[in-house]
Design a protein around this motif. Structure first.
Motif, PDB file in Angstrom:
ATOM      1  N   GLY A 213       0.779  -1.240   0.000  1.00  0.00           N
ATOM      2  CA  GLY A 213       0.000   0.000   0.000  1.00  0.00           C
ATOM      3  C   GLY A 213       0.803   1.278   0.000  1.00  0.00           C
ATOM      4  N   GLY A 214       2.146   1.176   0.013  1.00  0.00           N
ATOM      5  CA  GLY A 214       2.979   2.374   0.062  1.00  0.00           C
ATOM      6  C   GLY A 214       2.899   3.089   1.397  1.00  0.00           C
ATOM      7  N   ALA A 423      -5.409  -2.356  -6.613  1.00  0.00           N
ATOM      8  CA  ALA A 423      -5.549  -0.927  -6.335  1.00  0.00           C
ATOM      9  C   ALA A 423      -5.544  -0.107  -7.624  1.00  0.00           C
ATOM     10  CB  ALA A 423      -4.438  -0.461  -5.398  1.00  0.00           C
ATOM     11  N   VAL A 424      -4.663  -0.449  -8.557  1.00  0.00           N
ATOM     12  CA  VAL A 424      -4.589   0.279  -9.819  1.00  0.00           C
ATOM     13  C   VAL A 424      -5.891   0.139 -10.601  1.00  0.00           C
ATOM     14  CG1 VAL A 424      -3.441   0.345 -12.068  1.00  0.00           C
ATOM     15  CG2 VAL A 424      -2.074   0.176  -9.985  1.00  0.00           C
ATOM     16  N   ASN A 425      -6.458  -1.055 -10.616  1.00  0.00           N
ATOM     17  CA  ASN A 425      -7.745  -1.253 -11.290  1.00  0.00           C
ATOM     18  C   ASN A 425      -8.847  -0.428 -10.644  1.00  0.00           C
ATOM     19  OD1 ASN A 425      -6.658  -3.088 -13.129  1.00  0.00           O
ATOM     20  ND2 ASN A 425      -7.061  -4.852 -11.805  1.00  0.00           N
ATOM     21  N   ARG A 426      -8.779  -0.297  -9.342  1.00  0.00           N
ATOM     22  CA  ARG A 426      -9.777   0.499  -8.625  1.00  0.00           C
ATOM     23  C   ARG A 426      -9.607   1.984  -8.917  1.00  0.00           C
ATOM     24  NH1 ARG A 426      -8.956  -1.839  -4.070  1.00  0.00           N
ATOM     25  NH2 ARG A 426      -7.464  -0.359  -3.227  1.00  0.00           N
ATOM     26  N   LEU A 433      -3.352   8.501  -8.627  1.00  0.00           N
ATOM     27  CA  LEU A 433      -3.237   7.558  -7.514  1.00  0.00           C
ATOM     28  C   LEU A 433      -2.511   6.306  -7.976  1.00  0.00           C
ATOM     29  CD1 LEU A 433      -6.720   7.694  -5.725  1.00  0.00           C
ATOM     30  CD2 LEU A 433      -4.615   8.820  -5.076  1.00  0.00           C
ATOM     31  N   ARG A 434      -1.526   5.905  -7.214  1.00  0.00           N
ATOM     32  CA  ARG A 434      -0.758   4.711  -7.543  1.00  0.00           C
ATOM     33  C   ARG A 434      -0.831   3.659  -6.454  1.00  0.00           C
ATOM     34  NH1 ARG A 434       3.171   5.950 -11.703  1.00  0.00           N
ATOM     35  NH2 ARG A 434       3.084   8.154 -12.269  1.00  0.00           N
ATOM     36  N   CYS A 435      -1.183   4.052  -5.225  1.00  0.00           N
ATOM     37  CA  CYS A 435      -1.275   3.099  -4.127  1.00  0.00           C
ATOM     38  C   CYS A 435      -2.247   3.642  -3.083  1.00  0.00           C
ATOM     39  CB  CYS A 435       0.097   2.822  -3.506  1.00  0.00           C
ATOM     40  SG  CYS A 435       0.942   4.291  -2.902  1.00  0.00           S
ATOM     41  N   ASN A 436      -2.640   2.790  -2.150  1.00  0.00           N
ATOM     42  CA  ASN A 436      -3.668   3.159  -1.170  1.00  0.00           C
ATOM     43  C   ASN A 436      -3.235   4.298  -0.253  1.00  0.00           C
ATOM     44  OD1 ASN A 436      -5.527   1.201  -2.046  1.00  0.00           O
ATOM     45  ND2 ASN A 436      -4.554  -0.388  -0.799  1.00  0.00           N
ATOM     46  N   ARG A 442     -11.995  12.051  -0.177  1.00  0.00           N
ATOM     47  CA  ARG A 442     -13.055  11.710  -1.127  1.00  0.00           C
ATOM     48  C   ARG A 442     -12.869  10.301  -1.686  1.00  0.00           C
ATOM     49  NH1 ARG A 442     -11.273  12.735  -6.460  1.00  0.00           N
ATOM     50  NH2 ARG A 442      -9.248  13.796  -6.585  1.00  0.00           N
ATOM     51  N   HIS A 443     -11.619   9.865  -1.788  1.00  0.00           N
ATOM     52  CA  HIS A 443     -11.388   8.494  -2.253  1.00  0.00           C
ATOM     53  C   HIS A 443     -11.771   7.491  -1.172  1.00  0.00           C
ATOM     54  CE1 HIS A 443      -8.053  10.815  -4.456  1.00  0.00           C
ATOM     55  NE2 HIS A 443      -9.039  10.643  -5.296  1.00  0.00           N
ATOM     56  N   MET A 444     -11.480   7.818   0.072  1.00  0.00           N
ATOM     57  CA  MET A 444     -11.789   6.900   1.162  1.00  0.00           C
ATOM     58  C   MET A 444     -13.291   6.752   1.361  1.00  0.00           C
ATOM     59  SD  MET A 444      -8.807   8.153   3.790  1.00  0.00           S
ATOM     60  CE  MET A 444      -9.385   7.080   5.074  1.00  0.00           C
ATOM     61  N   GLN A 445     -14.039   7.823   1.138  1.00  0.00           N
ATOM     62  CA  GLN A 445     -15.493   7.732   1.249  1.00  0.00           C
ATOM     63  C   GLN A 445     -16.070   6.757   0.237  1.00  0.00           C
ATOM     64  OE1 GLN A 445     -16.976  11.733   0.888  1.00  0.00           O
ATOM     65  NE2 GLN A 445     -15.951  12.444   2.756  1.00  0.00           N
TER      66      GLN A 445
END
Length: 509
Positions: A213-214, A423-426, A433-436, A442-445
């Protein structure tokens, strides 16, 4: 006679096109350099004079005025030696001036006429292509680095005489072709392998999550427990750099002058480990002419801070903004430059000054006041930005004497790659975005939704540990990575529970 030659100057990790105008006229013999040259550019007058004479060219014994444009841009370094030499030869009609506008010249000259490599060739080559320059003339040792930029003709020359022959007889010379056997297709992972680690299953799991996840990571444990050994094995389980990422890393290392004997493209993820005596500017970058620091040299890789609590507190505070934003801005009176700094922070520290607080064998000799002062070097906002806080305990006697039985880095790296691919597919609609670890609110929501059980578990942890909003967000990001490693699309309570377990320092305080 007047001649104009093109060159370039580095500003941050970018390049600016610089015109080198040379005028030879009547008057007392001498050379004047205009256009905010630094001492290295001023010294080029004497180097160029000796170089041309020793290379067999006639040096005009007249007044020579060299103007570097734009005049308000500070020029530094020996890279202007070659364009100044070519400009003088063109103005004195010893070389054809027909093709001068088609080439950009870069290089340091030796007194015998040979060319020496310079730093920052890759970003200059990229700038030359954008500006429509047909060819780039550089020392032969810089040619492979510059040839990484496709669509630009790169000519590597050994000496000034070869450059002159290129201008007078261009048909005799062919551009350098990229040698893909040099650091282009292969990645050499570090010799350090996770299979050599004895025990420490909890810490190994944390390394895998950090790689997937970096996430930033800190190991806390007594001396000799294996904190540094574990940290140095993180690069071996990280996925390889993509070609675009490799170009980013190479640009930074090119500007810093670190590409010597490393081929034309950096394919290994950087691993930087500065000493705890490092100053703030050496860590974040700086200087009269801003240069990248350790955090930028760690871009797309790992910054390892061993003995974190031995660093000065004000130096550590410099990390807060880059850890959050992924870049660092260096401001000076004349200019402001921005360096990328998307790195994974890995740190290690003892739990107290003597190192044995909480140890099962050796008793701690530190007072509560001493431990409090020890941890006061690490501010709350800085620790909030470290996602994984892992306790590394002393190995048991039977673990020390047994042969290593853990998984090899190759197997762990495959799982890490699979998690990153999920993660990349998501993030297909979020190209930045490259990792979690890079997710924003807004991404976490959208991708870190909890059910009632998971929400109750997180709320209980926030109350018990006194977590900030940032720390709770970090827990959710770690939980998202744990779910990716498990192949789950939804966050479950067990993912959140495991993520909470990696808040060791919060539980210690």
């Amino acid at each position: 006679m007047l001649a104009r030659v093109w060159s370039a100057s580095i500003v941050g990790i970018d390049a600016v096109k610089v015109g080198v105008e040379v005028d030879i006229s009547g008057g007392l013999p001498g050379i004047v350099v205009l256009g905010l040259p630094d001492s290295a550019v001023q010294e080029s007058k004497e180097r160029v004079k000796a170089t041309l004479k020793n290379a067999g060219f006639a040096f005009p014994m007249r007044k020579i005025v060299i103007n570097l444009t734009p005049a308000d841009l500070r020029k530094e370094g020996p890279c202007f030696d070659l364009p100044i030499s070519v400009g003088i030869l063109a103005a004195s009609e010893q070389v054809k001036a027909d093709l001068l506008g088609d080439y950009l010249f870069l290089g340091e000259v030796s007194l015998d006429g040979s060319l020496r490599p310079v730093a920052g060739v890759l970003p200059i080559a990229a700038t030359a292509k954008k500006m429509g320059i047909a060819g780039l003339v550089v020392p032969v040792d810089n040619a492979q680095e510059a040839s990484v930029v496709q669509g630009l003709s790169v000519y590597g020359c050994n000496d000034v005489s070869e450059v002159v022959d290129l201008l007078n007889n261009p048909g005799r010379h062919k551009p350098v072709e990229l040698d893909e056997s040099k650091d282009i297709t292969s990645v050499s992972y570090a010799i350090a392998d996770l299979k050599d680690v004895k025990g420490q299953a909890h810490a190994r799991r944390a390394l895998e999550i950090a790689a997937a996840g970096g996430h930033n990571l800190i190991f806390v444990g007594p001396p000799g427990s294996g904190k540094t050994m574990l940290a140095r094995r993180l690069p071996g389980i990280l996925p390889p750099l993509s070609f675009g990422e490799a170009l980013e890393v190479t640009r930074i290392h090119s500007v810093a002058g670190l590409l010597k004997n490393r081929g034309c493209l950096v394919r290994d993820r950087p691993f930087r480990s500065p000493h705890h005596s490092a100053s703030g500017p050496s860590l974040v970058g700086g200087g009269s002419f801003p240069r990248p620091g350790e955090i930028s040299l760690s871009h797309r890789g790992v910054l390892f801070l061993d003995e974190l609590t031995e660093f000065k507190r004000d130096v550590l505070e410099f990390l807060r903004q880059p850890l959050e934003d992924g870049y660092v801005t260096i401001s000076r009176t004349r200019q402001s430059v921005m360096f990328p700094a998307q790195f994974t922070l890995v740190a290690s520290t003892n739990p107290c000054p003597c190192g044995y607080y909480g140890d099962t064998i050796q008793q701690c000799t530190c007072s509560p006041r001493q431990r409090e002062q020890y941890w006061a070097k690490l501010s709350g906002p800085l620790m909030d930005r470290i996602d994984l806080q892992v306790a590394v305990n002393r190995l048991k006697p039977e673990e020390i004497t047994q042969q290593p039985t853990g998984e090899a880095s190759t197997a762990v790296r495959e799982r890490v790659q699979q998690a990153r691919d999920r993660a990349v597919n998501r993030f297909q609609e979020e190209p930045n975005l490259r990792c979690n670890a890079q997710m924003q609110s807004r991404h976490m929501q959208k991708w870190c939704k909890l059910d009632d059980a998971g929400r109750n578990l997180l709320e209980a942890a926030i109350r018990k540990l006194g977590l900030s909003a940032r720390a709770s967000d970090r827990i959710l990001k770690v939980a998202r990575t744990i779910a990716d490693l498990a192949g789950d699309d939804e966050l479950k309570p067990n993912h959140v529970a495991e993520a909470i377990q990696y808040r060791t320092i919060d539980r210690m305080q």
